[in-house]
Design a protein around this motif. Structure first.
Motif, short mmCIF file in Angstrom:
data_model
loop_
_atom_site.label_atom_id
_atom_site.label_comp_id
_atom_site.label_asym_id
_atom_site.label_seq_id
_atom_site.Cartn_x
_atom_site.Cartn_y
_atom_site.Cartn_z
N LYS A 130 0.93 -1.24 0.03
CA LYS A 130 0.09 0.04 0.04
C LYS A 130 0.94 1.21 0.10
O LYS A 130 0.45 2.12 -0.67
CB LYS A 130 -0.97 -0.02 1.34
N ASN A 152 -11.67 12.75 2.67
CA ASN A 152 -11.40 11.79 1.78
C ASN A 152 -10.40 10.71 2.23
O ASN A 152 -10.49 9.45 2.02
CB ASN A 152 -10.70 12.26 0.37
N TYR A 153 -9.64 10.95 2.97
CA TYR A 153 -8.57 10.17 3.69
C TYR A 153 -9.22 9.44 4.97
O TYR A 153 -8.90 8.10 5.32
CB TYR A 153 -7.43 10.93 4.00
N LYS A 195 -11.02 6.07 4.21
CA LYS A 195 -10.06 5.04 3.65
C LYS A 195 -9.31 4.52 4.86
O LYS A 195 -8.85 4.90 5.72
CB LYS A 195 -9.14 5.72 2.81
N TYR A 213 0.66 8.48 5.58
CA TYR A 213 0.33 8.51 4.29
C TYR A 213 1.24 9.62 3.57
O TYR A 213 2.12 9.67 2.73
CB TYR A 213 -1.00 8.74 3.86
#
Lengths: 259, 267
Positions: B4, B93-94, B97, B104
């Motif tokens: 990832k 948005n993060y 997830k 990240y």
């Protein structure tokens, strides 16, 4: 006259918008003042280890630095909108600017008068007059030449910023270009004479930043010849003419690719 | 898990190369900054063989090392983006997830640092061939190991410090750039990026140890150059580790508090 009215309108709007956030205004002013003082401290400190730099005394070097800050701050005060041009391009909002019955160059170059820089510019101007009069004892003629060359420096700054805007239309890479210009001009926080050749020549004549920043204090100190003063005006008008020509060329090639 | 983050790493590298002119100008600015400082000091040394106890080769070594250390420590695209994403609501948005937001951005920063460092080595090699400066390099392994450790800690301190500042966007999104600007002003001078901090008076140097700034640039270089030796290296490394720990806890604290107030405005 019409353009001056439009510029005033833009400036008032921009100032009102900026002043709605007073905390940011205070933090920016404090930050910028500290930045100026810290390099000044470094210069003063440098002179505790060396007697003169490239033949310049401590007072002269400090005056060069103050003059650099005056031109740099004035240029940011008037041309802050250039930093926002990329946004206009990539969002497609530049199309809206073009549809208005206003010269688009006035909008993208002078449309964002930065009131945040105004108090700093004012204090630097006071510092320049006070420090120059006290330590360099110039005549009235020298002061007149100094301010005429500061104005000339602003013409060169205008040309640079127009050039950046033009390149922005072609490439959308405005941010780094502006910073390259800022980096190059910050090389002249100290006199160009401190740099070895060919850097000195390049900084003075090839990229006329030396003319823009170091000529005014040199004129005040009485170490700039009349020929050089004339050359500096010639260079600035050539730069401005080329800048405007380049802007026209770029505008013709604008493709409205913003989304 | 690893794959990832490898994908994020890969995407970040591709992203850097998308706007090529921007990339070229970014590199040009890096070289310009180096030349600027290099020629400034060369000019200063024309009249004096020694300035602040440094001779020309020592100061030039310091400057060249500064470029490398700055590219490793201060190259950090996360800085601007974190505050922006909180302010405009993109953070949402993060959050939905299965991704740790800080991790990240750390991976994206590492990608940028690797890219920056690779090009720096290339640019420095070319400049070395052109300028042929006389530089002083360390002759013992302790300095090299100490340098590597100090750099690793500095990367962590800068990332977390920057992120913590941007987390203030949870409460005051419109003031983020001015807070960051003010901090950067201090960082620029007090980290040792402009001049070596040991030219300052002793009391100022001691005072600076109680801030995170000198651990970012000055101490890693001072260790590498042998300006700091023996037990002093260990002391500095322990102090920097303590700073990393403190800032890590601070960042966690602000992040948790901020998330509670986050209203996803703008989206």
């Amino acid at each position: 006259m019409k353009n001056i009215k439009i510029w005033l309108k833009y400036s008032i709007n921009s100032a009102q918008q900026a002043l709605s956030n007073r905390a940011a205004f205070a933090l920016f002013t404090v930050g910028k003042t500290i930045r100026i003082l810290m390099f000044l401290f470094f210069l003063v400190f440098l002179f505790s280890g060396t007697k003169n730099l490239a033949g310049y005394s401590k007072d002269q070097i400090i005056f060069f630095y103050l003059s650099f800050n005056l031109i740099d701050t004035l240029s940011q005060l008037f041309f802050r909108e250039v930093y926002r041009f990329r946004d206009l391009l990539i969002t497609g909002n530049f199309d809206l600017v073009l549809t208005k019955p206003v010269n688009p160059l006035i909008r993208v170059l002078l449309g964002g008068f930065d009131i945040f820089d105004l108090p700093i510019a004012f204090f630097i101007l006071i510092a320049v007059i006070y420090y120059g009069s006290l330590n360099l004892h110039p005549s009235l003629i020298n002061w007149l030449l100094y301010f005429l060359l500061i104005f000339n420096g602003l013409i060169i700054a205008t040309a640079f910023n127009i050039f950046v805007l033009g390149l922005g239309i072609i490439s959308t890479s405005v941010d780094h270009l502006v910073m390259v210009y800022r980096d190059l001009s910050s090389m002249l926080r100290i006199p160009a004479d401190l740099y070895i050749e060919p850097v000195r020549f390049l900084l003075t004549f090839a990229i006329p930043l030396g003319v823009m920043i170091t000529f005014p204090p040199k004129a005040l100190m009485g170490i700039l010849s009349v020929q050089m003063i004339l050359i500096s005006y010639l260079l600035s008008f050539i730069s401005l003419a080329l800048g405007i020509k380049f802007w026209g060329y770029c505008l013709k090639h604008y493709q409205s690719t913003g989304s | 898990m690893l794959s990832k983050f490898f994908i994020i790493f890969n995407a970040s590298l591709q992203n850097e190369f998308t706007y090529r002119l921007n990339f070229i100008l970014w590199r040009f600015r890096n070289v310009l900054r180096l030349l600027m400082t290099y020629f400034l000091w060369r000019g200063i040394f024309v009249n004096s063989p020694q300035v602040f106890g440094y001779d020309q080769s020592q100061i030039l070594t310091y400057i060249l090392l500064t470029l490398i250390v700055v590219s490793i420590v201060l190259s950090s695209p996360s800085g601007e983006r974190i505050g922006e994403e909180i302010a405009n609501g993109d953070l949402s948005n993060y959050l939905v997830k299965p991704l740790n937001y800080l991790r990240y951005w750390f991976i994206r920063d590492v990608a940028s640092k690797i890219l920056n460092l690779s090009f720096n080595i290339l640019e420095l090699s070319l400049l070395f061939l052109w300028l042929r400066p006389i530089v002083n390099l360390p002759n013992n392994l302790i300095s090299i190991f100490g340098f590597v450790y100090a750099i690793s800690i500095a990367v962590g301190i800068y990332f977390l410090l920057n992120a913590s500042l941007r987390f203030f966007a949870f409460w005051s999104p419109e003031n983020i750039w001015s807070i960051a600007f003010l901090t950067f002003v201090f960082l620029e001078t007090l980290s040792g990026a402009v001049f070596p901090l040991d030219i300052l008076p002793k009391t100022v140097q001691i005072g600076l140890q109680f801030t995170p700034f000198p651990y970012l640039i000055y101490y890693p270089i001072a260790i590498f150059l042998g300006k700091i030796q023996g037990l002093e290296i260990i002391r500095i490394l322990i102090q920097s580790t303590i700073w990393l720990f403190l800032i890590f806890r601070f960042a966690q604290f602000i992040w948790k508090k901020g998330l509670k107030t986050y209203g996803a405005y703008g989206k």
